[in-house]
Design an enzyme around this catalytic site. Sequence first.
Site, short mmCIF file in Angstrom:
data_model
loop_
_atom_site.label_atom_id
_atom_site.label_comp_id
_atom_site.label_asym_id
_atom_site.label_seq_id
_atom_site.Cartn_x
_atom_site.Cartn_y
_atom_site.Cartn_z
N SER A 34 0.71 -1.27 0.10
CA SER A 34 0.03 0.01 0.02
C SER A 34 0.76 1.28 -0.04
O SER A 34 0.27 2.27 -0.40
CB SER A 34 -0.81 0.04 1.12
OG SER A 34 -0.19 -0.03 2.29
N HIS A 71 -5.19 -3.14 -3.05
CA HIS A 71 -4.69 -2.18 -4.07
C HIS A 71 -4.66 -2.75 -5.20
O HIS A 71 -4.00 -2.37 -6.41
CB HIS A 71 -3.48 -1.56 -3.55
CG HIS A 71 -3.54 -0.70 -2.38
ND1 HIS A 71 -4.06 0.65 -2.25
CD2 HIS A 71 -3.51 -1.24 -1.00
CE1 HIS A 71 -4.30 0.95 -1.11
NE2 HIS A 71 -3.93 -0.05 -0.32
N LYS A 110 -11.87 0.91 -2.25
CA LYS A 110 -10.97 1.57 -3.29
C LYS A 110 -11.16 1.53 -4.78
O LYS A 110 -12.32 2.37 -5.03
CB LYS A 110 -9.68 1.12 -2.90
CG LYS A 110 -9.19 1.07 -1.69
CD LYS A 110 -7.80 0.71 -1.29
CE LYS A 110 -7.57 0.34 0.28
NZ LYS A 110 -7.60 1.38 1.05
N1 PMP Z 1 -5.37 -3.68 3.22
C1 PMP Z 1 -4.65 -2.90 2.89
C2 PMP Z 1 -3.46 -3.07 1.76
C3 PMP Z 1 -5.01 -1.57 2.50
O1 PMP Z 1 -4.24 -0.51 2.29
C4 PMP Z 1 -6.28 -0.99 3.45
C5 PMP Z 1 -7.00 0.53 3.46
N2 PMP Z 1 -5.72 1.26 3.52
C6 PMP Z 1 -6.90 -1.95 3.92
C7 PMP Z 1 -6.64 -3.25 3.77
C8 PMP Z 1 -8.26 -1.80 4.74
O2 PMP Z 1 -9.23 -1.55 4.10
P1 PMP Z 1 -10.37 -0.48 4.25
O3 PMP Z 1 -10.01 0.94 3.96
O4 PMP Z 1 -11.69 -0.85 3.43
O5 PMP Z 1 -10.73 -0.56 5.87
#
Ligand code: PMP
Length: 639
Positions: free
Chosen positions: A433, A461, A492
């Site tokens: 991320s 992502h 996303k």
């Molecule tokens: N996993 C990853 C790799 C993320 O980047 C994120 C969000 N930043 C999440 C899980 C969490 O997802 P959500 O925003 O739907 O809580």
Amino acid sequence: MADKELFSIKMRASKEESGSAKHISGAEKILSEKQVYQCVDSLIERGLHHDKGEADFLNIKLEKVNEDDVLYLDALQVTTIEVDTYKEGLLEIDKFLKEINAPSLDTIMPFIEQTYSMRGAMLLDVKKLIRLEPDLQRGIRATYMDQDRSGSKSISNFKNHYEEAIVLATKVVNCPGIIGEICISDDPNYLTGYVASKDVGYRRITKLKEAGSENGGRIFLFDSDKATPAEAIDFLQKQVVIVKNVTSLDTMERKNPMEVLAKTNERLKENNLFRTMKSISSAQGSHVILDGKEYVLMASNSYLDLTKHPYMIEKTLEAINKYGVGSGGSRLTTGNTSMHDLLEDKIAKFKDTEAAIVFNTGYVANLATISAIMREGGVVFSDELNHASIIDGCRLSKARTVVYKHNDMADLERKILENPCDFGMVVSDAVFSMDGDILNLPEFIRICQKYKLLSMVDEAHATGVIGKTGHGIVEHYELNVTPDILMGTLSKAIGGEGGYVAGSKTLIEYLRNTARGFIFSTSLSPAIMAANLAGIEIIENEPSRVQRLQENVLYFCNCLKEEGLDISSKTAIIPIIIGDEKKAMDVSQKLLENGFFISAIRYPTVAKGQARLRVALMATHTHEELKLAARLIVESMRG
Ligand code: PMP
């Protein structure tokens, strides 16, 4: 008077482990006969059900104590020294040793280290630097002591380690020849220790060892000019002591909780790590309104720019009209609607798995899934750059976590071989991320299969971003095998809200029945389910969106290259590493002044000194915007 009769009551609990008795818990009290009856129950409870394990041997010994033999002492006064690190804590011990005219920490430290393997305390002659315990393994145990309980009708709290420590220290520093005591707990979660002497009192030091360490022990510092060792040992082991006026945890100077929080805020500000939020007053898209002004947004996770897509809005409104807004219950009670079922079927088809389950966020999906599957005795192998929700899921599970080097499959295999277990999982982001690089999935799956470990991949992502038609990492590598657990988010590229796990029917049924983040939370609104469903349909029906996003990534990386920044990425995340936290904030601010909203990412989201701009592209950014952004980024970094 019968009431004046006192009894010493001692409890020792142990557990048979590999042929020998492992100490679990111990306690002692000096009580009136009436109090003894009340006390026994709680001592049994304490011995049998302890964090260190369930005892299978419990010894309770009751002895009458002659009142005339009791030595009454006033409790040591308590002070607390706050330290940030255990090294600072050790300096406090050094200071204490000077105050009581004992040798410095350099001299005493090797003796402290010897106590780690001892059961009782060390009795150290500080002049001759020799140990005086008759049994060096066992050490000395101070016993026959308690706090004054004559005034209390009910013995409410027999488990107060804090008060017990004050009682013990008070007896010890009043012992003939002993000039002070040093104590570090062997509990891996309890870092506070203390030093004590008659003049210094009982001085708590908030950190005396590294978190997780079981290195603890106790030293009684003895001056042989003042008494003989035999006198001291006799006093410690036989003299009945009752300590009066013990400061209870309730009355000691407790910190003001809000001041503690405010101090953290201040520290974050000093280190340029304090967060504030910007309020956007328009839909999320490649252009947003901030404080009445329009900006090009290049930091959003809405990679396909679907949040205001007419089809999404139409389907969401349709669902609102049919279902209203809230869901009214958890999925297993009243909060499951046909929209939820439809979405789960859709996700399973999209991910080519047997089934899927939707959680309220991606964060909860990771937390609930890992903690539901992984159990005591198991091992989770986790990439060092995995998302916080994976890290927190590992923490919440009772399994051990072994972290392997980022995307380093050789290191993963090494760690698997070094950490044998009969039940294990390997978990990784598909697209990382904060770095935007892609997991080596073929090798990841090969290793998981070879060692019979569950494979879990977080596609937050990846979905809608990589793979020819945006189906994610399996499509990206054109594999015909899928990880056991494909986790992702709907928030996303898909443009809605929620998280999901896709996999076998067995996995999904298991999660429905055990994942606490699924069971104990009100489900998302049916309208959001409709939005998510529409988002996935758009990805399927408009493949050009995914292609435009992928093309934008190539174009933008080329623009950066032309400006002299050699950065490449195959995903919508393009990190531009700046390093210093303050500089990253300044660059982000300069870009904002030039009409570009690109967030600076700092510790703890990334490592300290690894602050960066996290550029996140959308399918709808124009080439002009990308070209200008590349130029402004490079200029802002230089200036
Ligand atoms: N996993 C990853 C790799 C993320 O980047 C994120 C969000 N930043 C999440 C899980 C969490 O997802 P959500 O925003 O739907 O809580």
